[in-house]
Design an enzyme around this catalytic site. Structure first.
Site, short mmCIF file in Angstrom:
data_model
loop_
_atom_site.label_atom_id
_atom_site.label_comp_id
_atom_site.label_asym_id
_atom_site.label_seq_id
_atom_site.Cartn_x
_atom_site.Cartn_y
_atom_site.Cartn_z
N ASP A 216 0.85 -1.19 0.00
CA ASP A 216 0.00 0.00 0.00
C ASP A 216 0.89 1.24 0.00
O ASP A 216 1.86 1.32 0.78
CB ASP A 216 -0.89 0.00 1.24
CG ASP A 216 -1.93 1.12 1.21
OD1 ASP A 216 -3.00 0.89 0.63
OD2 ASP A 216 -1.65 2.21 1.75
N ILE A 217 0.60 2.18 -0.90
CA ILE A 217 1.38 3.43 -0.98
C ILE A 217 1.01 4.29 0.23
O ILE A 217 -0.16 4.58 0.47
CB ILE A 217 1.10 4.18 -2.28
CG1 ILE A 217 1.45 3.30 -3.49
CG2 ILE A 217 1.89 5.49 -2.34
CD1 ILE A 217 1.02 3.88 -4.82
N ASN A 224 -2.95 12.72 -3.56
CA ASN A 224 -4.02 13.12 -4.47
C ASN A 224 -4.54 14.51 -4.12
O ASN A 224 -4.78 15.35 -4.99
CB ASN A 224 -5.17 12.10 -4.41
CG ASN A 224 -5.02 11.01 -5.45
OD1 ASN A 224 -4.36 11.19 -6.47
ND2 ASN A 224 -5.64 9.87 -5.21
N ASP A 233 -2.17 9.41 -10.48
CA ASP A 233 -2.07 8.33 -11.47
C ASP A 233 -0.62 8.07 -11.85
O ASP A 233 -0.20 6.92 -12.03
CB ASP A 233 -2.88 8.68 -12.72
CG ASP A 233 -4.38 8.64 -12.48
OD1 ASP A 233 -4.80 8.08 -11.44
OD2 ASP A 233 -5.14 9.16 -13.33
N GLU A 259 -4.81 2.34 -4.23
CA GLU A 259 -3.35 2.42 -4.17
C GLU A 259 -2.73 1.13 -3.66
O GLU A 259 -1.58 1.11 -3.25
CB GLU A 259 -2.93 3.58 -3.26
CG GLU A 259 -3.22 3.40 -1.78
CD GLU A 259 -4.62 3.84 -1.37
OE1 GLU A 259 -4.79 4.16 -0.20
OE2 GLU A 259 -5.53 3.86 -2.23
#
Length: 347
Positions: A216-217, A224, A233, A259
């Site tokens: 997971d980022i 965002n 993106d 993500e």
């Protein structure tokens, strides 16, 4: 061509409607007697054919190689390479890589014994000298009609082969699209879950290790919100490319949603999987993505990721759902203990 097939094609040719105009078709006349060549040519001339001539078998083969005739009218008995031998060579090379289909009418002064031999060797028709020129004209037209039918069949087969190849190509494209995440180019969740089931069964059957990684980022929502969804993106694509380049070719990497990414590592024992996860985490930590802000101001954005990993065989992970849950719990443990780290499920 077998005799039964030859008769069937001739029958089709005879029933194919009004006589076609075959003017311009090439007829190769082969005879060691120049007077006979002239006689045949003059008898067929009113039909508008284009004529090529050869005085022996060797010249005939040279003419055939130089330009495929539509029909060969050939004497059986010639010095050197005779008509029967030339016919055998022509029919043996009738494939698309050779001469293609060229009908052959053999001519001879002998009677029925030679006719049987010629037809058995693949000649499409047979005339005994002297013959009526009207009969020759009718047989030539029938053979040219047969040639036209055969050529049309070959062309239809080519079109069908091309259409089948195109259909297969498009089917493969659709299959790839159905398996692929459009944004990152990785496999999608549906395909991953199909492969997870297959790999889990294989792991259990052979008692071979299989590790599952969830990634997971970190702080992706903030990215965002701060830099916009188009930049978000770019972040997803960069992380996908980095993870894919860091993992082995045999490892299966997919976008799991948002993500979150997920990977299957076949034949990766716990320590192997942990080292692989650390390599991915470090590679993502080294990423520096430029963001172009208002007024042309550029800012370098750094990224980190948290990873959870679980490995089977394990007594407390009896199925794929348990394996997924263990990796997910490990992921949230990594995030809960500070992010930018790897947490491994304890068997």
């Amino acid at each position: 061509m077998p005799d039964a097939e030859r008769k069937r094609m001739l029958e089709v040719a005879r029933r194919s409607g009004p006589a076609n105009d075959f003017s311009g078709r090439t007829v190769l006349i082969v005879d060691d007697d120049p007077a006979q060549v002239k006689h045949v040519r003059e008898g067929l001339a009113p039909h508008g054919y284009v004529f090529k001539e050869a005085l022996d078998g060797a010249q005939a083969l040279s003419a055939i190689r130089a330009g495929r005739p539509d029909l060969i009218v050939m004497d059986v008995e010639m010095p050197g390479l005779g008509g029967v031998e030339v016919c055998r060579i022509v029919k043996a090379n009738a494939g698309e890589g050779g001469f293609g289909f060229i009908p052959v009418i053999l001519m001879t002064a002998r009677q029925a014994a030679g006719k049987v031999e010629g037809l058995e060797l693949g000649a499409d028709d047979y005339l005994v000298k002297p013959f009526d020129m009207l009969e020759l004209g009718a047989r030539v037209k029938s053979m040219l009609r047969l040639k036209a039918l055969q050529d049309a069949l070959v062309e239809k087969n080519r079109e069908l082969e091309w259409a089948n190849r195109e259909l297969d190509r498009r089917r493969q494209e659709l299959l790839a699209l159905s398996r692929t995440d459009a944004l990152t180019g990785l496999f999608n969740r549906r395909y991953f879950e199909e492969r997870l089931s297959e790999e889990f069964i294989r792991s259990r059957r052979y008692r071979s290790p299989l590790s599952l990684v969830m990634l997971d980022i970190d702080h992706f929502k903030n990215i965002n919100d701060s830099f916009g969804h188009p930049f978000g993106d770019e972040v997803l694509r960069a992380v996908a490319q980095t993870a894919r380049a860091t993992l082995r070719e045999v490892d299966l990497l997919a976008r799991y949603g948002g993500e979150e990414f997920i990977a299957l590592l076949p034949e990766a024992a716990p320590q192997d999987a942990l080292r692989a996860c650390e390599r991915v985490r470090e590679a993502i930590e080294k990423l520096e993505l430029p963001w172009q802000g208002p007024g042309g101001v550029t800012q370098v954005v750094k990224l980190t990721a948290s990873l959870g990993v679980a490995t089977v065989p394990s007594d407390d992970l009896p199925g794929t759902e348990a394996l997924l849950r263990a990796a997910d719990v490990s992921l949230y443990s990594a995030k809960g203990t500070g992010r930018n780290r790897v947490h491994q499920h304890a068997a």
